[in-house]
Design an enzyme around this catalytic site. Sequence first.
Site, PDB file in Angstrom:
ATOM      1  CD  GLU A 155      85.156 -63.774  18.033  1.00  0.00           C
ATOM      2  OE1 GLU A 155      85.433 -63.956  16.851  1.00  0.00           O
ATOM      3  OE2 GLU A 155      84.405 -62.859  18.436  1.00  0.00           O
ATOM      4  CD1 TRP A 169      42.456 -55.914  16.769  1.00  0.00           C
ATOM      5  CD2 TRP A 169      44.031 -55.550  15.251  1.00  0.00           C
ATOM      6  NE1 TRP A 169      43.119 -54.777  17.140  1.00  0.00           N
ATOM      7  CE2 TRP A 169      44.101 -54.532  16.214  1.00  0.00           C
ATOM      8  CE3 TRP A 169      44.938 -55.526  14.187  1.00  0.00           C
ATOM      9  CZ2 TRP A 169      45.027 -53.497  16.151  1.00  0.00           C
ATOM     10  CZ3 TRP A 169      45.860 -54.505  14.122  1.00  0.00           C
ATOM     11  CH2 TRP A 169      45.902 -53.513  15.100  1.00  0.00           C
ATOM     12  NE  ARG A 213      54.685 -53.356  13.565  1.00  0.00           N
ATOM     13  CZ  ARG A 213      53.613 -52.598  13.781  1.00  0.00           C
ATOM     14  NH1 ARG A 213      53.586 -51.791  14.851  1.00  0.00           N
ATOM     15  NH2 ARG A 213      52.588 -52.635  12.950  1.00  0.00           N
ATOM     16  CG  LEU A 226      53.997 -47.858  10.738  1.00  0.00           C
ATOM     17  CD1 LEU A 226      54.678 -47.306   9.496  1.00  0.00           C
ATOM     18  CD2 LEU A 226      53.310 -49.180  10.422  1.00  0.00           C
ATOM     19  CD  GLU A 270      53.886 -54.706  10.210  1.00  0.00           C
ATOM     20  OE1 GLU A 270      52.690 -54.412  10.432  1.00  0.00           O
ATOM     21  OE2 GLU A 270      54.725 -54.830  11.109  1.00  0.00           O
TER      22      GLU A 270
END
Length: 458
Positions: A52, A170, A184, A204, A291
């Site tokens: 605001e 992967w 993340r 991480l 994870e």
Amino acid sequence: MNDEIFMREALRIAKNAEGRTSPNPLVGAVIVKDEKIIAEGWHRQAGTPHAEIHALNMAGELAKGATLYVTLEPCSHFGRTPPCVNKIIESGIKKVVAAMKDPNPKVAGRGFEILKNAGIEVEIGLLEAESCKLNEVFLKFITKKLPFVTLKFASSLDGKIATFSGESQWISCEESRKFTHHLRDINDAILVGVGTVLADNPSLTTRLVEGKNPIRVIVDSNLRTPLDSKVVTDKSAKTIIATTKNAPNEKISELKARDIEILTCGKEKQVDLRILMEKLAEREITSILIEGGGKIHFSMLKSGLVDKIYAFIAPKIIGGANSLTPVEGIGFEKLSEAITLENFNSERIGEDFLLSGYVKEDFPCDKCGLCCKNIRFSTLSADLDRGDGVCKHLKNNLCEIYSQRPIFCNVNAYYEKFLAKTISREEFYKQNLEVCQRLKKLTASRKSDILFAKLGAE
């Protein structure tokens, strides 16, 4: 309808600060005069001006006689910044349209009351559901004093997260991995079990997209985290290790010497995850991304601490009886105990499919343990007639309550908000004191607090 257009713009700009305002909510504000937007703003970070204020500063003198559209009730208390209601009144705004009331007990309708007393017209509830969704993290944190927990995993089509040899990089495609790094970025912390640290030595951190690094939380009951692991040596993000009283003092000292924060959670051999969540909330960690691995996933799910799930499914078949799966542990014995998702969604991301949903809250029977899935007062009759997932004890109890439906006809809206986690148990009970007391008497004869243990109406 123009009101809705202006509020959707406020919701859109509020999301510009996603992952940056913790422990504050995401808030957007739009000032409209003569059916035209003359200014807008959003809250950028805790301790900085609210939405605001940004919008009013942009509007200047033009704010006089204008309408303010804001996604959350303007604050009325002194926190990190002064109250917004004072500035709104001083600016000459004639009308405020707010999507929802602020569940923070320090505000909770007081902002609206102050504005009304100053002669400002106030409307509440425009696009409330969208505003609640925008601030699902804040709503849980402020009402339950716990972080909003998102569990994420990537698996093959046959439900494997690694081959039998342990290879996992992967399974998902590059687009899915980028989305994971986005998660993340917008979460305060990322949590894994020590098994993931030992197997993968992950950093991480957020690398595949531009963004901040989350605080790293490692669940490690016996402090097996190696001193040379990335979560210890990489100083680009803070690391917290949750452990137990069994942790060796020498290892605790070595980790503390490396600026690792150690949290002792519970007196048992395993980390008490609820205590851990409470301690993280005390540190104003409002959102957590989990994870891995499969054991910590099961433990968090079984403890009822997970709110949302993202599952990336890759079009690959891995096979293998000994290949790892996303959720391990001992598992649930009966299908009736299985975790069920609601508000389920699916979308394509690169080569993968992303499945997402929210964990349902169930009502367990205190006699046989069976849960009545997703019971709603508004659909109770159909639920009982159908009998889906309702044991005989719970069905009898609910039937008796349903026979008194006129008692709670006015409670439906608040009950739905409680189930949607937009109001606290205490707020539900406060708003419906008489109803809860009458229903409690009704169920007391059966010595059943099935519903009221959930509602907090003890």
